[in-house]
Each structure stands twice: as structure tokens, then as C-alpha cells.
Design an enzyme around this catalytic site. Structure first.
Site, mmCIF file in Angstrom:
data_model
loop_
_atom_site.group_PDB
_atom_site.id
_atom_site.type_symbol
_atom_site.label_atom_id
_atom_site.label_comp_id
_atom_site.label_asym_id
_atom_site.label_seq_id
_atom_site.Cartn_x
_atom_site.Cartn_y
_atom_site.Cartn_z
ATOM 1 N N GLU A 50 -10.499 26.575 9.956
ATOM 2 C CA GLU A 50 -9.613 25.905 11.156
ATOM 3 C C GLU A 50 -10.555 25.475 12.027
ATOM 4 O O GLU A 50 -11.428 26.169 12.893
ATOM 5 C CB GLU A 50 -8.676 26.635 11.644
ATOM 6 N N ASP A 61 -3.218 29.611 23.652
ATOM 7 C CA ASP A 61 -4.515 30.231 23.449
ATOM 8 C C ASP A 61 -4.767 31.257 24.561
ATOM 9 O O ASP A 61 -4.411 30.890 25.897
ATOM 10 C CB ASP A 61 -5.637 29.374 23.457
#
EC number: 4.2.1.20
Length: 279
Positions: A50, A61
Site C-alpha cells: 500500500e 491515522d
């Protein structure tokens, strides 16, 4: 001809192995270094990469990946430059590549343009973390026209009706790979304390039956032992795992480029060996 990403899952299934998907924030520590680290990860045993587009407000995140994004933006990383790195990786490897991004950079650039540039760079699928599946139809159509998939995400709070809605909205279109489903193991952001990863593996097994696609578990995987828990038993569980924060932390803590490369090689190798150990 089978799509690159689907072929990799066929090979893994035939070998009786779990997939290891590794996330890298491209541009951290630099755009040039990211390409080298990506290739190190593949050489050490990553099946899928990724490649993350850094974003200024990465709501999914945690602090480690947020800092990585800040460093990458300061280093000049943009969506287009991330795709340039992807193209350099593709020139050296046939490993499947997933472009990980928030929707804002895609919206600004234009969905059709992003899909075209991604295909030209050798990307296999897009993962847009904050785009609801009900709103992803136009992007999925643009991606399919370029032979790309769009990876759906399922959270631990998704009830059965919601999972079915996600399945209907993310059924692969003609020309697109089946790719995989990203099963988030816990509520909260990346890098939080590991949750019940064994339960996440069991949930992934049910999801695979619902979606009829491979399912990878991500969030909360910080080493070989947790990777094995999240993957589950060889004959069931998830089809593999996604690891990002723990790797970004090691890159952040390394004092030099050589140390960063050694850290990536060592940690990805640890994860690979753990996933391949007999049950």
C-alpha cells in the site's frame, strides 16, 4: 489475463500461505528513499504494497502515521509524485500495488485523471479511506475503465445490514480485479493498542463468505505474534494482514538511510516468517 492482484491471491491460496500487505507513507523520509524502502519490503517478503499519499488531515491515522505524513508533505510528496514512485517500483517488481489515499487529493485532481495516472504507474487498486461506498460509484467506474479495483473497508461496528450494503456497493465492475476487502480490527485510529485480533480473524472468515473475496485484517498489528493472531488458522481466518504503523515507527526511529533499509528488511522478514510458521 488475470489481474496482478488477483493472481497473487491465487498463488498464496495454492501455497497455503497468508498475504502480507505492507503500508508505506510515500515521501517519508524522502520520495527517493520511499522507492528503495518499497523494494526492500518486497524483497523481505511483502506480497502487496500500500503506497500512501500523505494528507494534511489524516483522520483515520494515529500519531505515528500523522507525523510520517507531515514529513512526507514537507519533503514534497503529492499524489502525482507518489505515483511517480509507484512507477519506479513497478519497473523493478511485479508485486501488486495499492494506492492508499484520502478522497480530497482525488477530488482535487479528478477521479478519471487519478485512475488513468494510477494505471499508467502500474497501480492495481485504489483504497480511499474516507469515501463511503455509497458515494464511490463514479470512482469505481473510472477505476474499472482503467482496469483498477477499489478496495472496500469494513469496520468492527458494521452490523450485518451495513456489511451487506457495503458488499452491494462494492461488487467489482467488469474490467476491475476482485482485489480484497480491508477489515479494520478495532475502533479508533491506526497505531492504537491491539484489540482482540483473534476475534478479528474469525470475523474476517465470515466476511470472506459474504463478499466472496479475500479479506485482510489491519490496525493493531505490531509484530509477528499479533500478525499470526490477526491472520488466524491456516485453514480459516483472514486471508492475510496489513501492517503500517509499526513499520513507520521503525523508519522514524532509524538514524540513517542504511538503518531504515535494515529496519524495513528485518521487520518485514519477521512478519513473513511469523505468517509462514506452521500452525
Amino acid at each position: 489475463m488475470m489481474h496482478r492482484i488477483d493472481q497473487r491471491f491465487v498463488e498464496l491460496r495454492r501455497e497455503g500461505r497468508k498475504a502480507l500487505c505492507v503500508y508505506l507513507c510515500v515521501g517519508d523520509p524522502s520520495l527517493e528513499a520511499s522507492g528503495f524502502l518499497a523494494l526492500e519490503a518486497i524483497d523481505a517478503g511483502a506480497d502487496i504494497l500500500e503506497l500512501g499519499v500523505p494528507f494534511s488531515d489524516p483522520t483515520a491515522d494515529g500519531p505515528t502515521l500523522a507525523r510520517a505524513a507531515q514529513r512526507a508533505i514537507a519533503a514534497g510528496a503529492t499524489l502525482e509524485r507518489v505515483l511517480e514512485v509507484a512507477a519506479r517500483v513497478r519497473a523493478r517488481s511485479e508485486a501488486p500495488l495499492v494506492l492508499f489515499t484520502y478522497y480530497n487529493p482525488v477530488f482535487v485532481a479528478g477521479e478519471a485523471k487519478v485512475a488513468r495516472l494510477a494505471r499508467e504507474a502500474g497501480v492495481d487498486a485504489l483504497l480511499v479511506v474516507d469515501l463511503p461506498p455509497e458515494e464511490a460509484g463514479p470512482l469505481r467506474a473510472c477505476a474499472a475503465a482503467e482496469g483498477l479495483g477499489v478496495v472496500p473497508l469494513v469496520s468492527p461496528t458494521s452490523h450485518a445490514a451495513r456489511i451487506e450494503a457495503i458488499r452491494r456497493a462494492s461488487t467489482p465492475l467488469d474490467g476491475a480485479p476482485r482485489a480484497f476487502v480491508y477489515s479494520i480490527s478495532m475502533t479508533g485510529v491506526t497505531g492504537a493498542s491491539p484489540s482482540d485480533l483473534a476475534a478479528a480473524a474469525r470475523d474476517a472468515e465470515g466476511m470472506r463468505r459474504s463478499f466472496d473475496r479475500p479479506v485482510l485484517v489491519g490496525f493493531g498489528i505490531d509484530g509477528g505474534a499479533s500478525a499470526r493472531l490477526a491472520a488466524g488458522q491456516a485453514s480459516g481466518g483472514a486471508d492475510g494482514v496489513v501492517v503500517g504503523t509499526a513499520l513507520a515507527r521503525r523508519i522514524e526511529q532509524a538514524a540513517s538511510g542504511d538503518e531504515q533499509r535494515r529496519a524495513v528488511c528485518s521487520f518485514v522478514g519477521e512478519l513473513r516468517r511469523a505468517l509462514d510458521e506452521p500452525a
